[in-house]
Design a protein around this motif. Structure first.
Motif, PDB file in Angstrom:
ATOM      1  N   VAL A  13       0.863  -1.168   0.000  1.00 61.75           N
ATOM      2  CA  VAL A  13       0.000   0.000   0.000  1.00 61.75           C
ATOM      3  C   VAL A  13       0.899   1.217   0.000  1.00 61.75           C
ATOM      4  O   VAL A  13       1.710   1.387   0.921  1.00 61.75           O
ATOM      5  CB  VAL A  13      -0.915   0.024   1.239  1.00 61.75           C
TER       6      VAL A  13
ATOM      7  N   ALA B 129       1.706   5.171   0.286  1.00 63.15           N
ATOM      8  CA  ALA B 129       1.123   6.338   0.951  1.00 63.15           C
ATOM      9  C   ALA B 129       0.739   7.427  -0.033  1.00 63.15           C
ATOM     10  O   ALA B 129      -0.247   8.134   0.162  1.00 63.15           O
ATOM     11  CB  ALA B 129       2.102   6.898   1.973  1.00 63.15           C
TER      12      ALA B 129
ATOM     13  N   THR C 165      -5.602  -4.398  10.604  1.00 66.66           N
ATOM     14  CA  THR C 165      -4.599  -3.937   9.645  1.00 66.66           C
ATOM     15  C   THR C 165      -4.946  -2.556   9.119  1.00 66.66           C
ATOM     16  O   THR C 165      -4.070  -1.691   8.982  1.00 66.66           O
ATOM     17  CB  THR C 165      -4.480  -4.940   8.485  1.00 66.66           C
TER      18      THR C 165
ATOM     19  N   SER D  49      -2.622   0.801   9.500  1.00 64.94           N
ATOM     20  CA  SER D  49      -2.194   1.515   8.296  1.00 64.94           C
ATOM     21  C   SER D  49      -2.638   2.970   8.319  1.00 64.94           C
ATOM     22  O   SER D  49      -1.874   3.881   7.985  1.00 64.94           O
ATOM     23  CB  SER D  49      -2.747   0.803   7.060  1.00 64.94           C
TER      24      SER D  49
ATOM     25  N   ARG E   2      -0.518   4.982  10.894  1.00 64.03           N
ATOM     26  CA  ARG E   2       0.824   5.257  10.388  1.00 64.03           C
ATOM     27  C   ARG E   2       0.777   6.343   9.312  1.00 64.03           C
ATOM     28  O   ARG E   2       1.618   7.232   9.276  1.00 64.03           O
ATOM     29  CB  ARG E   2       1.425   3.980   9.786  1.00 64.03           C
ATOM     30  N   ARG E   3      -0.247   6.260   8.463  1.00 66.76           N
ATOM     31  CA  ARG E   3      -0.331   7.171   7.332  1.00 66.76           C
ATOM     32  C   ARG E   3      -0.589   8.602   7.773  1.00 66.76           C
ATOM     33  O   ARG E   3      -0.173   9.556   7.121  1.00 66.76           O
ATOM     34  CB  ARG E   3      -1.434   6.695   6.387  1.00 66.76           C
TER      35      ARG E   3
ATOM     36  N   ARG F 110       5.575   3.642   2.665  1.00 65.65           N
ATOM     37  CA  ARG F 110       4.884   2.505   2.065  1.00 65.65           C
ATOM     38  C   ARG F 110       4.622   1.477   3.159  1.00 65.65           C
ATOM     39  O   ARG F 110       5.410   1.340   4.110  1.00 65.65           O
ATOM     40  CB  ARG F 110       5.682   1.899   0.922  1.00 65.65           C
ATOM     41  N   VAL F 111       3.516   0.776   3.019  1.00 64.02           N
ATOM     42  CA  VAL F 111       3.115  -0.211   4.021  1.00 64.02           C
ATOM     43  C   VAL F 111       2.996  -1.568   3.336  1.00 64.02           C
ATOM     44  O   VAL F 111       2.318  -1.694   2.311  1.00 64.02           O
ATOM     45  CB  VAL F 111       1.767   0.171   4.666  1.00 64.02           C
TER      46      VAL F 111
ATOM     47  N   ASN G  92       1.706  -5.438   3.966  1.00 62.65           N
ATOM     48  CA  ASN G  92       0.904  -6.284   4.854  1.00 62.65           C
ATOM     49  C   ASN G  92       1.168  -7.726   4.481  1.00 62.65           C
ATOM     50  O   ASN G  92       0.905  -8.143   3.352  1.00 62.65           O
ATOM     51  CB  ASN G  92      -0.574  -5.954   4.718  1.00 62.65           C
TER      52      ASN G  92
ATOM     53  N   CYS H  64       6.991   0.315   6.461  1.00 63.93           N
ATOM     54  CA  CYS H  64       6.385  -0.337   7.629  1.00 63.93           C
ATOM     55  C   CYS H  64       5.809  -1.681   7.186  1.00 63.93           C
ATOM     56  O   CYS H  64       5.119  -1.754   6.163  1.00 63.93           O
ATOM     57  CB  CYS H  64       5.286   0.537   8.225  1.00 63.93           C
TER      58      CYS H  64
ATOM     59  N   ILE I  27       3.267  -4.654   8.298  1.00 63.79           N
ATOM     60  CA  ILE I  27       2.222  -5.120   9.220  1.00 63.79           C
ATOM     61  C   ILE I  27       2.141  -6.636   9.069  1.00 63.79           C
ATOM     62  O   ILE I  27       1.760  -7.134   8.009  1.00 63.79           O
ATOM     63  CB  ILE I  27       0.870  -4.470   8.919  1.00 63.79           C
TER      64      ILE I  27
END
Length: 488
Positions: free
Chosen positions: A210, A212, A255, A259, A262-263, A269-270, A272, A298, A300
């Motif tokens: 994902v 940002a 999740t 997310s 954090r965003r 960028r995340v 998962n 990050c 998750i």
């Protein structure tokens, strides 16, 4: 039968065992077991009325006919390692297994009996073969044990295990394949004899990215009242550089919450990652763990309570080595509860944030429903008062994930969602699982009652039954259709 009494971690044996078995030995030592001491705990009764017992027994009776002349003892256990049933016609091996308490009514998990086939299969949630000298406790080294977890076809969780045990000098090449086949057939039979539920997808270990810069900051429609406290706790913990675990029932949005929090703090960028299939564990770890060291990233890690035990040790070691990036930890863990988190991972967590189940936050249902409908329709979607009441009254056993599926399906057909656009389960209260025939009957009653303006009497005439029958069936299936039940 000769039983060796040497220490389980002898150099000769340790050189040939797999990392999984070595990790199991370490856990066995932490449980306080020794090569000479097992602690199988006896319970007074076992559950012989469960679907697992019924289906597992049927499968093993069929397998017994195939192995009629072989010294193989076949067992069913529950998820905690309690032996529910043992099927074997060979009196010699039965008497021998009785002496080591591998018998119905005894717990034989790792913490009770050290490294053994069924204990390892349950700990790692993966098919396992433990040969003679690979057993931690000397009393089991006269046997070879093959076991495979039985997965619940609805929840996807571990319902128990199938264990096949034979003498250590017997051929074991096909033993594990037979255990896997029996476990798979048990799951399939549980689905067939269950309540007509659809099968739960098995773990595949997906990795989702994902970015940002493609996402907006969270808006009010997502940060519903029941979420705001958890969101604020997560954001504060992230800002303080703490390692965070987000816990809650499946489908509550753990999740998504991590997310979003954090965003809001920074662009990054995340990734998962979800639990993998047992055969994909090593490739799964190698795929994403290098990302932990990258800036503005990050990870998750979802469902750590569903990971195999040996993977937990490896993952904990890797997470312990990562460094804080720009004041924030580069990983987040999720699990169903803090108690379910493996101890090795729980030690790395500084803050636990709980996301409450949807049934405990009814004020969130309408804002979330409108948000999901707008996502699906690309414009605002209305709800009639009756549809809104039905959504708010439902228990949502699968939480936000289920609400999203229901609303998106309804919104794909209309700009004004009414009762007849909602699935039958929304009008059904909690109760026992229904058979396929009962589900069909329930669905037909709901279909008629959910039509705008339909009375109970009209529904009875359409279905060819009396009004009394409709009312009786509504009570039986706990059907509540707002605005319909009290009409003539």
């Amino acid at each position: 039968m000769h039983v060796h009494r040497s220490a389980p971690d002898s150099a000769a044996c340790a050189a040939t065992i797999t990392p999984r078995v070595r990790a199991s030995w370490r856990r066995s030592a932490r449980y306080g077991l020794t090569a000479e001491e097992m602690r199988p705990v006896f319970t007074g009764s076992v559950d012989t009325g469960s679907l697992l017992y019924e289906c597992g027994s049927a499968v093993l009776r069929g397998l017994q006919a195939t192995l009629a002349n072989e010294p193989v003892s076949m067992m069913i256990t529950d998820p905690e390692g309690l032996v529910l049933s043992r099927i074997c016609e060979d009196g010699t091996i039965n008497r021998s297994l009785d002496r080591v308490n591998l018998a119905p009514g005894f717990y034989f998990a790792e913490e009770n009996a050290g490294t053994n086939g069924l204990g390892l299969a349950l700990a790692d949630r993966a098919p396992s073969l433990v040969r003679a000298e690979e057993h931690y406790c000397a009393g089991l080294r006269g046997y070879t044990c093959a076991a495979a977890p039985v997965l619940d076809p609805v929840s996807g969780g571990v319902a128990g295990s199938i264990n096949l045990t034979t003498w250590s000098e017997s051929a074991s090449e096909l033993l594990l394949a037979l255990a896997q086949s029996a476990a798979g057939n048990t799951t399939a039979l549980m689905l067939a004899r269950g309540a007509g539920h659809s099968s739960h997808p098995m773990p595949r270990g997906e990795v989702f990215r994902v970015y940002a810069d493609r996402m907006r900051a969270p808006d009010a429609s997502v940060l519903t009242p029941g979420w705001r406290t958890a969101f604020a706790e997560a954001r504060s913990a992230f800002r303080g550089g703490r390692a965070v675990a987000v816990v809650g029932e499946p489908g509550t949005g753990k999740t998504a919450l991590a997310s979003l929090a954090r965003r809001e703090l920074r662009r990054e960028r995340v990734l998962n990652v979800r639990p993998p299939a047992p055969d994909d564990v090593e490739a799964w770890l190698e795929l994403w763990t290098p990302e932990l060291g990258k800036d503005s990233t990050c990870v998750i890690i979802s469902g750590v309570d569903r990971l195999p035990a040996w993977v937990i040790s490896e993952l904990a070691a890797r997470l312990a080595e990562v460094r804080v990036h720009d004041g924030m930890q580069p990983y987040v863990l999720t699990a169903e509860s803090a108690e379910d988190m493996p101890e090795e991972l729980r030690r790395l967590v500084d803050a636990v944030v709980e996301v409450p189940a949807l049934r405990f936050r009814p004020d969130d249902v309408q804002p979330l429903a409108q948000h999901f409908a707008r996502q699906r329709r690309r414009r605002d979607v209305g709800f009639t008062p009756q549809a809104a009441r039905a959504l708010e009254s439902f228990d949502w056993p699968e939480n936000v994930r289920q609400l999203r599926q229901v609303v998106r399906e309804a919104a794909s057909r209309t700009d004004l969602i009414d009762l007849n656009h909602l699935p039958p389960e929304v009008f059904t209260g909690p109760g026992r699982p229904l058979t396929r025939l009962e589900s069909v009957e329930r669905d037909e009653i709901v279909r008629c009652l959910a039509e705008p303006g339909t009375t109970v009497g009209e529904a009875a005439r359409e279905l060819g039954v009396s009004r009394a029958t409709i009312y009786r069936k509504m009570a039986q299936y706990r059907i509540t259709v707002p605005g319909r039940a009290s009409r003539s």
